[in-house]
Enzyme design. Structure first.
Site, PDB file in Angstrom:
ATOM      1  N   SER A 109       0.790  -1.239   0.000  1.00  0.00           N
ATOM      2  CA  SER A 109       0.000   0.000   0.000  1.00  0.00           C
ATOM      3  C   SER A 109       0.820   1.285   0.000  1.00  0.00           C
ATOM      4  O   SER A 109       0.239   2.371  -0.025  1.00  0.00           O
ATOM      5  CB  SER A 109      -0.969   0.009   1.189  1.00  0.00           C
ATOM      6  OG  SER A 109      -2.091  -0.801   0.901  1.00  0.00           O
ATOM      7  N   LYS A 112      -0.104   3.783  -2.647  1.00  0.00           N
ATOM      8  CA  LYS A 112      -1.084   4.863  -2.471  1.00  0.00           C
ATOM      9  C   LYS A 112      -0.404   6.237  -2.384  1.00  0.00           C
ATOM     10  O   LYS A 112      -1.033   7.258  -2.677  1.00  0.00           O
ATOM     11  CB  LYS A 112      -1.944   4.595  -1.251  1.00  0.00           C
ATOM     12  CG  LYS A 112      -2.852   3.367  -1.390  1.00  0.00           C
ATOM     13  CD  LYS A 112      -3.674   3.145  -0.141  1.00  0.00           C
ATOM     14  CE  LYS A 112      -4.674   2.011  -0.309  1.00  0.00           C
ATOM     15  NZ  LYS A 112      -4.037   0.673  -0.334  1.00  0.00           N
ATOM     16  N   SER A 358      -6.137   3.198   4.538  1.00  0.00           N
ATOM     17  CA  SER A 358      -5.596   2.428   3.412  1.00  0.00           C
ATOM     18  C   SER A 358      -6.714   1.838   2.555  1.00  0.00           C
ATOM     19  O   SER A 358      -6.782   0.631   2.315  1.00  0.00           O
ATOM     20  CB  SER A 358      -4.664   1.319   3.914  1.00  0.00           C
ATOM     21  OG  SER A 358      -3.729   0.959   2.911  1.00  0.00           O
TER      22      SER A 358
END
Length: 523
Positions: A109, A112, A358
């Site tokens: 993640s 992101k 997230s």
């Protein structure tokens, strides 16, 4: 690489971490009564705080930054892994430490960070998503004589409350019945629902929800394309629990395999949608006395899910369809009249659930939105193409990076730790930086929309409240990247990515690194 040393007077706390996994508490006021199932919603990793005696035993004097980090790298949990680390001075971008910093690794993640930066750079802080209501008919004597169209333009924050507002606006226009059909227009994006590398085993869960330009979130976490499954204990042990969906709908079929157990029994619920269908099998146990156990499941075809909930809302609000109604997808025809518009919160506010919680769905929606707004095509291919160019234009070396999605769920996406810290350095020069950095989870701050996925990590250490960083977790991947304020009040930028680990507690080593950085002082 510069080798920096910390003088004899510096004390650095090293933490031995005892790791447990705890469920996410959606409502902090109910945390003793409401359990969130780990089957379909985010996990947060919790570290038990060491006692004072343990901390005293872990004090290291006369150890430099490099020496301390290299000691962490010798941990047995990192044997056979690729561990990429990059630390920069936030003031001038100078690299202070690197270990395999130019080696390509899977970011999870941390992806992101790239998606968020590209979205802010292209769409802007104030960018908002719209949902529109149209008709191809006329209003006569309180009846809408024609079809009703709800057109989605990608809003991942649309909820049932927004649909209720639509119904209210229809009533304010004098509409109390509809002689026509209900159609959903999702043509703002293409009809590819899942990113190219998403594992089929992830697809039934909230983390692998389908993407549509017309979609619905069950609450203000804005997990678009999902439904909440709440399980309540029965009156007696041994009986099946009762189940309620949020929002209520007739689109999802629930198969109840739950069982109520004694008050001191285990609360564990799994809500799993059967692949290719909207049948959700709910299994597990719920103890007497528990308020509820909450799970999330993704839906198959979010457009039709949204239409189903909207039809229920219209019924609840007293707007009836006078004939047998067709409900399905359909493009708003040319010449249709606009009845109402709903606008989402701006991107600068969407960043908070996107980064702190997230939210995978937001990452994928942003890729398609970038493609649609900038490249005139709402697809992953076009969005990733625009992202690649945008990140290169602001100064990233995209020749060493491979973009495959917007969330980091792909096991094919590749980045380097040095380029992640480079992005975080560049971000400081941008007008959107304040909103960007404030969207990152803050270590050890237990308020959910502040600490996010770091709210139970590094509590009681030098990093608490001083580290703002994005977390990343996939099978075999743990990562952490962001900004750390040192004991000198200096800001350092760091990225640490572990690939191919077999021990799920390896993420604790990333926290050790963050604490080392937060304890850093210049000679």
């Amino acid at each position: 690489m510069d080798k920096l040393r910390i003088g004899k007077s510096i004390v650095v706390f090293m933490l031995i971490l005892v790791v447990i996994i705890i469920p996410v508490i959606k409502n902090q006021s109910d945390k003793s009564e409401v359990v969130v199932s780990p089957s379909s919603k985010e996990f947060v990793f919790k570290e038990i705080k060491p006692n004072e005696e343990m901390e005293k035993q872990l004090i290291e004097n006369n150890a430099g930054l490099e020496e301390q980090i290299n000691k962490v790298l010798k941990d047995a949990r990192l044997e056979g892994t690729t561990t990429s680390i990059s630390i920069r001075n936030a003031a001038d971008g100078k690299i202070l430490y690197t270990n395999l910093g130019d080696t390509r690794v899977h970011p999870a993640s941390l992806m992101k960070l790239l998606t968020g930066a590209a979205a802010l750079e292209t769409l802007g802080l104030e960018h908002a998503f719209k949902t529109e209501l149209y008709t191809d008919g006329k209003i006569k004597n309180g009846e809408l004589q024609g079809n009703l169209y709800i057109k989605g333009l990608g809003d991942p924050t649309l909820t049932k409350d927004d649909l209720i507002l639509f119904a209210t606006e229809l009533k304010e226009k004098g509409i109390h019945s509809i002689a026509g059909n209900l159609f959903g227009d999702d043509t703002w994006y293409d009809d590819d629902r899942l990113s190219q590398d998403l594992n089929w085993s992830d697809e039934p869960y909230y983390s692998g929800a389908q993407v549509s330009a017309l979609t619905l979130s069950p609450n203000d976490d804005f997990d678009a394309g999902t439904v909440i499954v709440d399980v309540y204990p029965a009156a007696k042990s041994g009986e099946a629990g009762s189940i309620r969906m949020v929002p209520e709908n007739s689109y999802i079929k629930i198969v109840n395999k739950t069982k109520t157990v004694a008050k001191n029994g285990t609360s564990y619920i799994k809500a799993e949608r059967v692949h290719g269908s909207n049948t959700v099998i709910v299994s597990g146990t719920v103890p007497l006395g528990l308020k509820q156990n909450r799970s999330w499941a993704s839906v198959w075809e979010p457009t039709n899910y949204t239409l189903n909930v909207f039809k229920h809302v219209l019924d609840e609000q007293g707007i009836e369809f006078t004939d047998v109604t067709q409900i399905g997808t359909g493009k708003v025809p040319s010449g249709a009249s606009l009845l109402a518009t709903n606008q989402s919160i701006p991107l600068k506010e969407i960043l908070t659930p996107f980064m702190k919680l997230s939210n995978n769905g937001h990452g994928e929606v942003l890729v398609k939105e970038i493609g649609r707004v900038i490249g005139d095509k709402g697809s992953w291919d076009k969005g990733l193409e625009v992202m690649n160019k945008t990140l290169a234009d602001i100064g990233m070396d995209m020749n060493t990076i491979l973009l495959r999605d917007g969330s980091g769920m792909s096991h094919k996406t590749l980045v380097t730790a040095n380029e992640v810290t480079n992005l975080l350095f560049i971000a400081q020069t941008k007008p959107w930086y304040d909103d960007f950095v404030n969207s990152l989870p803050v270590a050890g701050i237990e308020e959910r929309f502040v600490g996010g996925t770091l709210r139970y990590r590094m509590n009681g250490t030098a990093a608490e409240g001083k580290v703002k960083a994005k977390t990343g977790t996939l099978n075999g991947v743990s990562s952490l990247a962001g900004y750390a304020e040192t004991k000198d009040g200096e800001t350092l930028i760091f990225s640490a990515i572990i690939n191919n680990h077999l021990d799920d507690t390896a993420y604790g080593l990333l926290d050790e690194l963050a604490v080392i950085i937060a304890n850093y002082q210049r000679d």
